[in-house]
Design an enzyme around this catalytic site. Structure first.
Site, PDB file in Angstrom:
ATOM      1  N   GLY A 194      88.337 -13.711  68.647  1.00 39.48           N
ATOM      2  CA  GLY A 194      89.522 -14.510  68.410  1.00 39.48           C
ATOM      3  C   GLY A 194      90.474 -14.374  69.759  1.00 39.48           C
ATOM      4  N   CYS A 195      91.326 -15.501  69.494  1.00 41.60           N
ATOM      5  CA  CYS A 195      92.240 -15.908  70.686  1.00 41.60           C
ATOM      6  C   CYS A 195      93.084 -14.678  70.871  1.00 41.60           C
ATOM      7  CB  CYS A 195      93.097 -17.143  70.614  1.00 41.60           C
ATOM      8  SG  CYS A 195      92.303 -18.509  70.068  1.00 41.60           S
ATOM      9  N   GLY A 196      93.167 -14.064  72.275  1.00 46.52           N
ATOM     10  CA  GLY A 196      94.145 -12.957  72.633  1.00 46.52           C
ATOM     11  C   GLY A 196      93.101 -11.735  72.125  1.00 46.52           C
TER      12      GLY A 196
END
Length: 308
Positions: free
Chosen positions: A134-136
């Site tokens: 996931g992003c982050g």
């Protein structure tokens, strides 16, 4: 301490199509929305200074019965639903009636979750952390594949999608006045009826996992069944995104992006239908052809090149 209420206004960036009443035993929740955009000054390649908008990312640490579990990076559009959906998609709760209240306080960047009877074996169930794609750098707990065989989705004859409905969904998303269109740097997710006529929920966040978790929280809070729905995302279809959609009971996923090998294999194992590279009238159906009613576009005539 923010005041608690059952009512959740619809902030910008989160767009349910029609108001829905919460389930009978709903958790009490704050309405701790934040501005989603922030203006900054930039200088372009011509040396010109101007003001643009960027997404306003925030850190939100989730505490369950005073035990710290995770910190989520989010826009803060509807953090209470994000937390509820995150708990649901982590399989830490099965129903919203297990939660007494969710209190978000941005002054300290925390979400305090109070359960009605505690979460059984919480330490054991959260002991193994997996860093996601996931992003982050999101986190999931436990073995992602351990619960696959317990998932039951509707049969192909009960949950289908026509090509015309798919094209209608893509057109709805194309016309959406989104944060991404104004500022970029976010992912969007939506929940549609299978006939493509109604977008039930749309949310944007800094990562696709936050967006799908917020939709999951909205579904749980309002008792929305996923069996006759289609999930749309701008993000890639990894195994985690496929698994979360399956946990929500949604058997059909459409992505503007592509699919990973694990995402493809998991969808095939679960009997799900995946569409990727979907924009305008173009798409690829990766799995679950038996749920798709194809209405093929006419083939374009080949372009003849005449040698000069």
């Amino acid at each position: 301490m923010p005041a608690l209420s059952h009512a959740l206004p619809d902030p910008a960036g989160v767009q349910p199509a029609v108001p829905s009443a919460p389930v009978p035993v709903a958790p009490r929740m704050t309405d701790a929305r934040l501005p989603l955009l922030r203006e900054i000054e930039v200088m372009d390649e011509y040396g010109v200074r101007r003001t643009i908008a960027i997404p306003a990312e925030q850190a939100l640490t989730v505490f369950v019965d005073r035990r710290e579990l995770v910190t989520l990076m989010t826009l803060g559009a509807m953090p209470e639903l994000l937390v509820l959906g995150w708990l649901r998609n982590q399989r830490l709760i099965a129903s919203p009636d297990e939660i007494e209240s969710i209190t978000v306080d941005w002054e300290v960047g925390a979400a305090a979750v109070r359960t009605r009877a505690g979460i059984a074996d919480l330490d054991a169930r959260t002991g193994r952390r997996v860093v996601t794609t996931g992003c982050g750098q999101g986190t999931v707990f436990g073995d992602l594949m351990a619960q696959v065989d317990g998932i039951r989705l509707p049969a192909p004859e009960q949950a289908r999608l026509r090509q015309g409905a798919l094209v209608a969904m893509l057109e709805t998303m194309r016309q959406t006045d989104s944060i991404h269109r104004r500022a970029g740097s976010v992912h969007g997710c939506a929940l549609f009826s299978a006939d493509g006529r109604e977008r039930l929920m749309f949310v944007e966040d800094v990562g696709r996992h936050n967006a799908i978790d917020t939709i999951s929280g909205w579904m749980a809070l309002h008792g929305i069944d996923g069996g006759d729905k289609v999930f749309y995302t701008t993000g890639r279809l990894t195994s985690e995104m496929v698994m979360k959609s399956a946990h929500m009971g949604v058997p059909i996923i459409v992505s503007r992006n592509g699919v990973t090998q694990m995402g493809h294999d998991l969808a095939a194992r679960l009997g799900m239908t995946l569409f990727g590279r979907a924009a305008n009238r173009h798409f690829l159906c990766y799995t679950g052809f038996d749920r798709f009613d194809s209405e093929p576009e006419p083939q374009r005539a080949p372009v003849r090149v005449v040698a000069g």
